[in-house]
Design a protein around this motif. Structure first.
Motif, PDB file in Angstrom:
ATOM      1  N   PHE A   1     -15.837   7.658 -31.124  1.00  0.00           N
ATOM      2  CA  PHE A   1     -15.099   6.421 -31.358  1.00  0.00           C
ATOM      3  C   PHE A   1     -15.966   5.245 -31.797  1.00  0.00           C
ATOM      4  CE2 PHE A   1     -12.536   8.680 -28.029  1.00  0.00           C
ATOM      5  CZ  PHE A   1     -11.498   9.060 -28.887  1.00  0.00           C
ATOM      6  N   LEU A   2     -17.234   5.225 -31.395  1.00  0.00           N
ATOM      7  CA  LEU A   2     -18.115   4.132 -31.803  1.00  0.00           C
ATOM      8  C   LEU A   2     -19.236   4.590 -32.725  1.00  0.00           C
ATOM      9  CD1 LEU A   2     -18.440   2.003 -28.521  1.00  0.00           C
ATOM     10  CD2 LEU A   2     -16.906   1.651 -30.477  1.00  0.00           C
ATOM     11  N   GLY A   3     -19.363   5.908 -32.930  1.00  0.00           N
ATOM     12  CA  GLY A   3     -20.345   6.417 -33.882  1.00  0.00           C
ATOM     13  C   GLY A   3     -21.780   6.271 -33.442  1.00  0.00           C
ATOM     14  N   ARG A   4     -22.020   6.157 -32.142  1.00  0.00           N
ATOM     15  CA  ARG A   4     -23.381   5.978 -31.638  1.00  0.00           C
ATOM     16  C   ARG A   4     -23.522   6.618 -30.264  1.00  0.00           C
ATOM     17  NH1 ARG A   4     -23.621   2.250 -27.496  1.00  0.00           N
ATOM     18  NH2 ARG A   4     -22.001   0.642 -27.361  1.00  0.00           N
ATOM     19  N   ALA A   5     -24.765   6.650 -29.783  1.00  0.00           N
ATOM     20  CA  ALA A   5     -25.034   7.118 -28.424  1.00  0.00           C
ATOM     21  C   ALA A   5     -24.879   5.950 -27.454  1.00  0.00           C
ATOM     22  CB  ALA A   5     -26.451   7.678 -28.336  1.00  0.00           C
ATOM     23  N   PRO A   6     -24.669   6.211 -26.162  1.00  0.00           N
ATOM     24  CA  PRO A   6     -24.622   5.126 -25.178  1.00  0.00           C
ATOM     25  C   PRO A   6     -25.935   4.345 -25.164  1.00  0.00           C
ATOM     26  CG  PRO A   6     -23.881   7.213 -24.218  1.00  0.00           C
ATOM     27  CD  PRO A   6     -24.447   7.541 -25.551  1.00  0.00           C
ATOM     28  N   ASN A   7     -25.841   3.045 -24.896  1.00  0.00           N
ATOM     29  CA  ASN A   7     -27.037   2.199 -24.860  1.00  0.00           C
ATOM     30  C   ASN A   7     -27.914   2.473 -23.653  1.00  0.00           C
ATOM     31  OD1 ASN A   7     -26.760   0.720 -27.236  1.00  0.00           O
ATOM     32  ND2 ASN A   7     -25.320  -0.692 -26.290  1.00  0.00           N
ATOM     33  N   GLY A   8     -27.304   2.904 -22.564  1.00  0.00           N
ATOM     34  CA  GLY A   8     -28.080   3.135 -21.351  1.00  0.00           C
ATOM     35  C   GLY A   8     -27.176   3.538 -20.200  1.00  0.00           C
ATOM     36  N   TYR A   9     -27.789   3.683 -19.049  1.00  0.00           N
ATOM     37  CA  TYR A   9     -27.051   4.167 -17.886  1.00  0.00           C
ATOM     38  C   TYR A   9     -25.974   3.178 -17.431  1.00  0.00           C
ATOM     39  CZ  TYR A   9     -26.194   6.308 -13.335  1.00  0.00           C
ATOM     40  OH  TYR A   9     -25.605   6.895 -12.250  1.00  0.00           O
TER      41      TYR A   9
ATOM     42  N   LEU B   1     -11.502   1.760 -28.358  1.00  0.00           N
ATOM     43  CA  LEU B   1     -10.709   1.303 -29.504  1.00  0.00           C
ATOM     44  C   LEU B   1     -10.318  -0.163 -29.406  1.00  0.00           C
ATOM     45  CD1 LEU B   1      -8.614   4.552 -29.725  1.00  0.00           C
ATOM     46  CD2 LEU B   1     -10.184   3.749 -31.470  1.00  0.00           C
ATOM     47  N   ASP B   2     -10.254  -0.686 -28.183  1.00  0.00           N
ATOM     48  CA  ASP B   2      -9.888  -2.087 -27.992  1.00  0.00           C
ATOM     49  C   ASP B   2     -11.106  -3.003 -27.874  1.00  0.00           C
ATOM     50  OD1 ASP B   2      -7.215  -1.394 -28.013  1.00  0.00           O
ATOM     51  OD2 ASP B   2      -7.092  -1.166 -25.838  1.00  0.00           O
ATOM     52  N   SER B   3     -12.294  -2.449 -28.055  1.00  0.00           N
ATOM     53  CA  SER B   3     -13.520  -3.237 -27.886  1.00  0.00           C
ATOM     54  C   SER B   3     -13.806  -4.098 -29.116  1.00  0.00           C
ATOM     55  CB  SER B   3     -14.715  -2.315 -27.625  1.00  0.00           C
ATOM     56  OG  SER B   3     -14.994  -1.521 -28.774  1.00  0.00           O
ATOM     57  N   ASP B   4     -14.524  -5.181 -28.889  1.00  0.00           N
ATOM     58  CA  ASP B   4     -14.959  -6.033 -30.002  1.00  0.00           C
ATOM     59  C   ASP B   4     -15.880  -5.256 -30.938  1.00  0.00           C
ATOM     60  OD1 ASP B   4     -13.544  -8.154 -28.937  1.00  0.00           O
ATOM     61  OD2 ASP B   4     -15.279  -9.024 -27.904  1.00  0.00           O
ATOM     62  N   GLU B   5     -16.670  -4.357 -30.369  1.00  0.00           N
ATOM     63  CA  GLU B   5     -17.596  -3.580 -31.195  1.00  0.00           C
ATOM     64  C   GLU B   5     -16.845  -2.713 -32.200  1.00  0.00           C
ATOM     65  OE1 GLU B   5     -21.118  -0.165 -30.869  1.00  0.00           O
ATOM     66  OE2 GLU B   5     -20.326  -1.085 -29.040  1.00  0.00           O
ATOM     67  N   TYR B   6     -15.767  -2.065 -31.737  1.00  0.00           N
ATOM     68  CA  TYR B   6     -14.990  -1.233 -32.664  1.00  0.00           C
ATOM     69  C   TYR B   6     -14.424  -2.090 -33.793  1.00  0.00           C
ATOM     70  CZ  TYR B   6     -11.657   2.166 -34.481  1.00  0.00           C
ATOM     71  OH  TYR B   6     -10.972   3.017 -35.329  1.00  0.00           O
ATOM     72  N   GLN B   7     -13.847  -3.232 -33.433  1.00  0.00           N
ATOM     73  CA  GLN B   7     -13.256  -4.098 -34.454  1.00  0.00           C
ATOM     74  C   GLN B   7     -14.306  -4.574 -35.445  1.00  0.00           C
ATOM     75  OE1 GLN B   7     -10.394  -4.966 -35.471  1.00  0.00           O
ATOM     76  NE2 GLN B   7      -8.971  -4.335 -33.870  1.00  0.00           N
ATOM     77  N   SER B   8     -15.496  -4.907 -34.940  1.00  0.00           N
ATOM     78  CA  SER B   8     -16.560  -5.386 -35.813  1.00  0.00           C
ATOM     79  C   SER B   8     -17.066  -4.289 -36.742  1.00  0.00           C
ATOM     80  CB  SER B   8     -17.716  -5.929 -34.968  1.00  0.00           C
ATOM     81  OG  SER B   8     -18.796  -6.319 -35.778  1.00  0.00           O
ATOM     82  N   ALA B   9     -17.152  -3.068 -36.227  1.00  0.00           N
ATOM     83  CA  ALA B   9     -17.712  -1.966 -37.017  1.00  0.00           C
ATOM     84  C   ALA B   9     -16.711  -1.353 -37.989  1.00  0.00           C
ATOM     85  CB  ALA B   9     -18.242  -0.882 -36.073  1.00  0.00           C
ATOM     86  N   TYR B  10     -15.451  -1.228 -37.550  1.00  0.00           N
ATOM     87  CA  TYR B  10     -14.481  -0.468 -38.344  1.00  0.00           C
ATOM     88  C   TYR B  10     -13.194  -1.219 -38.667  1.00  0.00           C
ATOM     89  CZ  TYR B  10     -17.474   3.074 -36.186  1.00  0.00           C
ATOM     90  OH  TYR B  10     -18.554   3.796 -35.728  1.00  0.00           O
ATOM     91  N   GLY B  11     -12.851  -2.228 -37.865  1.00  0.00           N
ATOM     92  CA  GLY B  11     -11.612  -2.945 -38.113  1.00  0.00           C
ATOM     93  C   GLY B  11     -10.393  -2.058 -37.946  1.00  0.00           C
ATOM     94  N   GLU B  12      -9.326  -2.399 -38.625  1.00  0.00           N
ATOM     95  CA  GLU B  12      -8.070  -1.660 -38.502  1.00  0.00           C
ATOM     96  C   GLU B  12      -7.978  -0.481 -39.464  1.00  0.00           C
ATOM     97  OE1 GLU B  12      -5.461  -1.915 -36.407  1.00  0.00           O
ATOM     98  OE2 GLU B  12      -6.540  -3.451 -35.279  1.00  0.00           O
ATOM     99  N   ASN B  13      -8.733  -0.504 -40.548  1.00  0.00           N
ATOM    100  CA  ASN B  13      -8.439   0.440 -41.628  1.00  0.00           C
ATOM    101  C   ASN B  13      -9.581   1.349 -42.038  1.00  0.00           C
ATOM    102  OD1 ASN B  13      -5.667  -0.311 -42.096  1.00  0.00           O
ATOM    103  ND2 ASN B  13      -6.459  -2.251 -42.884  1.00  0.00           N
ATOM    104  N   PHE B  14     -10.720   1.305 -41.329  1.00  0.00           N
ATOM    105  CA  PHE B  14     -11.802   2.246 -41.606  1.00  0.00           C
ATOM    106  C   PHE B  14     -11.785   3.372 -40.578  1.00  0.00           C
ATOM    107  CE2 PHE B  14     -13.734  -1.077 -44.219  1.00  0.00           C
ATOM    108  CZ  PHE B  14     -14.315  -0.322 -45.236  1.00  0.00           C
TER     109      PHE B  14
END
Length: 300
Positions: free
Chosen positions: A102-110, A133-146
């Motif tokens: 969903f975020l295209g990355r690994a977790p930042n840490g524990y 999906l409701d995170s600011d990070e998701y919206q910043s990275a992909y928005g609604e249509n990516f």
């Protein structure tokens, strides 16, 4: 076509494929390609049968009633996702795959892993999916249509080297399947390395040359072996990851002919901590025993 390090590390296809974006007025064929991309990303490149397709959300997406983000949510909450990753995987494997899908990355840490574990406890697996999906990070990275895509293998502001190397452990090339698991099966790949905040060796996926150590994975539940008493004049100890050992009970062969001996190793992978002064001697010993060095890194 991508050449060089990207192709060798299995991310060449990710580099060569432009992100999928839904734009009103796209052709039916283009919309179908977006739907396929969502299934491929969210289900971790797992094969999906016609009977498993989310036909109602697909129709709603085609009619413009769902954005790409909401279609991703529907697939993330589908029986196909639930049965592949929630019911068959340990908790932290499920969470690390959610980050990847969903975020295209690994977790930042524990701390991030613990926070999502708490969401899982308090709200269940659907709330855990919503949290990405409701995170600011998701919206910043992909928005609604990516359609979400892998981005953790690229350096970004605020990203640590630890997260960068962990992403390569999760994304083992464009042809790998998260449903089938990795060399470690369906156990968490990052578990103790997330807790300790330690990087992992970046090695090519299984299409690479065996001699390059692509098949190395950390031996489970085993102590690291220190060769010698410690660092000498150089002051440095090196961590050597070795793969290619035959497991105990497997008869060795010379050409086509078996010989009457078995390997003394219980596992095919081992880790040694070796002072600088003994590196050359250790190389020779490992190669004589049939091991292949996957990586050498200083540890102090």
């Amino acid at each position: 076509m991508t050449f060089g390090p990207a192709s060798e590390l299995g991310v060449g296809l990710f580099e060569d494929t432009a992100p999928f974006e839904y734009v009103p007025g796209r052709s039916e064929e283009e919309v179908e390609s977006i739907i396929r991309a969502v299934y491929r990303q969210v289900l971790g490149n797992a094969y999906i049968m016609e009977s498993e397709r989310a036909t109602v959300p697909e129709s709603q997406f085609k009619l413009g009633q769902l954005s790409v983000r909401e279609f991703v949510r529907e697939i993330g909450k589908s029986e196909a996702y639930f049965s592949r990753f929630f019911t068959t995987c340990p908790r932290y494997r499920f969470i690390e795959l959610n980050f990847k899908h969903f975020l295209g990355r690994a977790p930042n840490g524990y701390d991030e892993m613990k926070a999502h574990s708490a969401i899982l406890d308090e709200g269940g697996w659907e709330a855990e999916v919503d949290s990405y999906l409701d995170s600011d990070e998701y919206q910043s990275a992909y928005g609604e249509n990516f359609v979400p895509f892998y981005r953790g293998y690229k350096s970004r502001p605020g990203q640590t080297m630890v997260e960068f190397t962990h992403m390569f452990a999760l994304a083992r090339g464009a042809s790998s399947s998260d449903f089938k698991g990795s060399l470690a099966g369906k156990s968490p790949l990052l578990n103790k390395n997330i807790i300790q905040g330690t990087p992992l060796a970046i090695v090519p996926p299984s299409g690479g040359a065996v001699g390059d150590g692509w098949s190395f994975r950390e031996p489970p539940l085993s102590a690291r072996t220190r060769q010698g008493v410690g660092a000498g004049a150089n002051g440095t100890v090196y961590r050597i990851e070795v793969t290619g050992y035959q497991a105990a009970g497997v008869r060795n062969r010379v050409g086509r002919f078996p010989i009457n001996s078995v390997s003394k190793f219980r596992r095919s992978n081992k880790v040694y901590l070796v002072p600088y002064e003994q590196l050359s001697q250790e190389y020779q010993r490992i190669h004589k025993q049939g091991g292949k060095i996957a990586s050498i890194t200083p540890v102090n």
